[in-house]
Design an enzyme around this catalytic site. Structure first.
Site, PDB file in Angstrom:
ATOM      1  N   LYS A   1      24.015  54.092  55.589  1.00 56.85           N
ATOM      2  CA  LYS A   1      23.289  55.357  55.720  1.00 56.85           C
ATOM      3  C   LYS A   1      23.135  55.719  57.190  1.00 56.85           C
ATOM      4  O   LYS A   1      23.392  54.909  58.083  1.00 56.85           O
ATOM      5  CB  LYS A   1      21.923  55.249  55.042  1.00 56.85           C
ATOM      6  CG  LYS A   1      21.020  54.188  55.622  1.00 56.85           C
ATOM      7  CD  LYS A   1      19.725  54.077  54.833  1.00 56.85           C
ATOM      8  CE  LYS A   1      18.813  53.006  55.427  1.00 56.85           C
ATOM      9  NZ  LYS A   1      17.524  52.913  54.720  1.00 56.85           N
TER      10      LYS A   1
ATOM     11  N   ARG B   1       6.941  53.573  47.956  1.00 57.02           N
ATOM     12  CA  ARG B   1       7.689  54.744  48.423  1.00 57.02           C
ATOM     13  C   ARG B   1       8.453  55.323  47.232  1.00 57.02           C
ATOM     14  O   ARG B   1       8.028  56.281  46.611  1.00 57.02           O
ATOM     15  CB  ARG B   1       8.651  54.370  49.556  1.00 57.02           C
ATOM     16  CG  ARG B   1       8.021  53.868  50.827  1.00 57.02           C
ATOM     17  CD  ARG B   1       9.052  53.738  51.934  1.00 57.02           C
ATOM     18  NE  ARG B   1      10.266  53.032  51.482  1.00 57.02           N
ATOM     19  CZ  ARG B   1      11.293  52.724  52.263  1.00 57.02           C
ATOM     20  NH1 ARG B   1      11.272  53.067  53.548  1.00 57.02           N
ATOM     21  NH2 ARG B   1      12.346  52.085  51.799  1.00 57.02           N
TER      22      ARG B   1
ATOM     23  N   TYR C   1      10.293  64.243  86.956  1.00 54.28           N
ATOM     24  CA  TYR C   1       9.297  65.172  86.428  1.00 54.28           C
ATOM     25  C   TYR C   1       7.895  64.569  86.471  1.00 54.28           C
ATOM     26  O   TYR C   1       7.694  63.386  86.176  1.00 54.28           O
ATOM     27  CB  TYR C   1       9.624  65.539  84.978  1.00 54.28           C
ATOM     28  CG  TYR C   1      10.742  66.546  84.829  1.00 54.28           C
ATOM     29  CD1 TYR C   1      10.646  67.807  85.404  1.00 54.28           C
ATOM     30  CD2 TYR C   1      11.882  66.238  84.104  1.00 54.28           C
ATOM     31  CE1 TYR C   1      11.663  68.738  85.258  1.00 54.28           C
ATOM     32  CE2 TYR C   1      12.914  67.154  83.950  1.00 54.28           C
ATOM     33  CZ  TYR C   1      12.789  68.406  84.535  1.00 54.28           C
ATOM     34  OH  TYR C   1      13.807  69.327  84.387  1.00 54.28           O
TER      35      TYR C   1
ATOM     36  N   MET D   1      16.081  65.036  79.966  1.00 59.51           N
ATOM     37  CA  MET D   1      17.023  65.348  78.894  1.00 59.51           C
ATOM     38  C   MET D   1      18.412  64.789  79.157  1.00 59.51           C
ATOM     39  O   MET D   1      19.069  64.280  78.241  1.00 59.51           O
ATOM     40  CB  MET D   1      17.110  66.863  78.690  1.00 59.51           C
ATOM     41  CG  MET D   1      17.999  67.254  77.528  1.00 59.51           C
ATOM     42  SD  MET D   1      18.086  69.043  77.258  1.00 59.51           S
ATOM     43  CE  MET D   1      16.410  69.372  76.696  1.00 59.51           C
TER      44      MET D   1
END
Length: 378
Positions: free
Chosen positions: A45, A144, A265, A313
């Site tokens: 998956k 679940r 940043y 990013m």
């Protein structure tokens, strides 16, 4: 206007992800041999945990894997397209309304998670005039997916609900498989009890970590996922699996810095003394997590260098003050994940797990696949 030919994509790449298919196959083979005579499936998956279904599934199939497990129907279609015709593809996400014909049309086995799923599959089987294969999930404590205790009692009390449902496997899932906890044995007992009340069929319990709890957890089919891709299934001990990926990013620039300069940043990193900062071409858009800001490490020419300032990013800055100038040349590659920085180590520094690191691997990487060695000829 004709476009000029492009340079080598490897030379243009900001980062290079090398995927060792031989290691993936070796990990599956190790687990297969460990659980024999039980069957060893492969959970593929999330695009084979980020490594690429289109390459991972054929490699595992060539090694003998014949059961592949995914989470969603669209993933199952992608696996079916590259798996051998005799392979089984299981979709864990149940039977969404109106989709039953899609499963039979593409030979995908639904994992039926509640009585509504079972009723829908039964109705489809009646419409087809034949029994149809499926897997039924029994919840033993995860809470679940799967038949809860009340639904299980209802099913046992009226087994005609299974008319037309060819149950190939009863399955459940460990909640704490990577821990040594009493809950593992509790779930084992609940699963044995449930299967004992139901019509005979094969059973599946163990995930990657569950395999290492011993043969009592193996039943007929095990479903390893993370271990195939190099994540440690036994966190309390040394990793028995081989690493499967290496991620290297391009070093773009080196600059001299000194106090009172800041880096990145938010000016979160304040330079304390004269040194050097290297900027490398990777960021959170590539899956190099922002949580590694000020916590992660990379390896430059075999020497560890700390991440300083915020991961942005597209870029990461690292302190290379302790390295000679010749070791930090723009254009070179820096190891982010690999022999010196296993995926579990990177995950720990980022406050997460290896699963998230792998499934976050970005689309901008230049991918290089290393094929498994050819099988030995007897």
């Amino acid at each position: 206007m004709t476009s000029a030919p492009l340079s080598d994509p490897l030379a243009r790449a900001g980062a290079v992800l090398t995927i060792d298919l031989g290691a993936v196959v070796a990990n599956w083979t190790q687990l297969r041999d460990r659980v024999a005579p039980a069957e060893c499936a492969a959970v593929v998956k999330a695009n084979a945990y980020g490594l690429g279904v289109q390459r991972v599934v054929p490699a595992l199939a060539a090694a003998g894997c014949r059961t592949f497990v995914v989470a969603q129907f669209e993933e199952a279609l992608a696996v079916r397209a590259v798996a051998p015709p005799d392979a089984r593809v299981l979709s864990l996400g149940g039977l969404p309304a109106g989709t039953a014909p899609d499963f039979t049309a593409h030979s995908i086995l639904p994992v039926l998670n509640h009585l509504g799923d079972i009723a829908a599959w039964q109705a489809h089987a009646r419409a087809q005039g034949t029994a149809l294969p499926a897997v039924v999930h029994i919840d033993t404590g995860m809470n679940r997916l799967g038949l809860g205790p009340d639904e299980l009692d209802t099913l046992v009390g009226d087994l005609s609900r299974l008319d037309g449902v060819d149950v190939r496997v009863w399955m459940t899932h460990l909640a704490c498989g990577d821990e040594d906890t009493v809950m593992n044995s509790q779930q084992l007992g609940r699963f044995r009890s449930a299967v004992g009340r139901l019509p005979a069929a094969k059973a599946s319990f163990a995930n990657s970590s569950g395999i290492f709890h011993g043969t009592a957890f193996h039943f007929d089919l095990v479903r390893p996922g993370c271990a195939l891709y190099g994540v440690n299934p036994t966190p309390a001990t040394a990793n028995p699996m081989r690493g499967t990926i290496r991620l290297d990013a391009r070093l773009l620039q080196v600059r001299n810095v000194d106090s009172p300069m800041t880096v990145g940043y938010g000016a979160t990193h304040r330079v304390a003394a004269r040194g050097k900062i290297a900027t490398i071409a990777v960021g959170y858009a590539d899956g190099y997590l922002r949580s590694l800001s000020g916590r992660g490490h990379v390896f430059v020419n075999g020497v560890a260098a700390p991440v300083v300032g915020r991961v942005s990013m597209d870029l990461v800055t690292v302190d290379v003050s302790h390295l000679p100038d010749a070791a930090v040349t723009p254009g070179g590659l820096v190891e982010l994940i690999g022999p010196n920085r296993p995926v579990d180590t990177v995950a720990s520094e980022g406050g997460t797990i290896g699963y998230e690191i792998l499934t976050s691997l970005g689309a901008r990487y230049h991918r290089v696949y290393r094929d498994p060695p050819p099988p030995e000829v007897a």
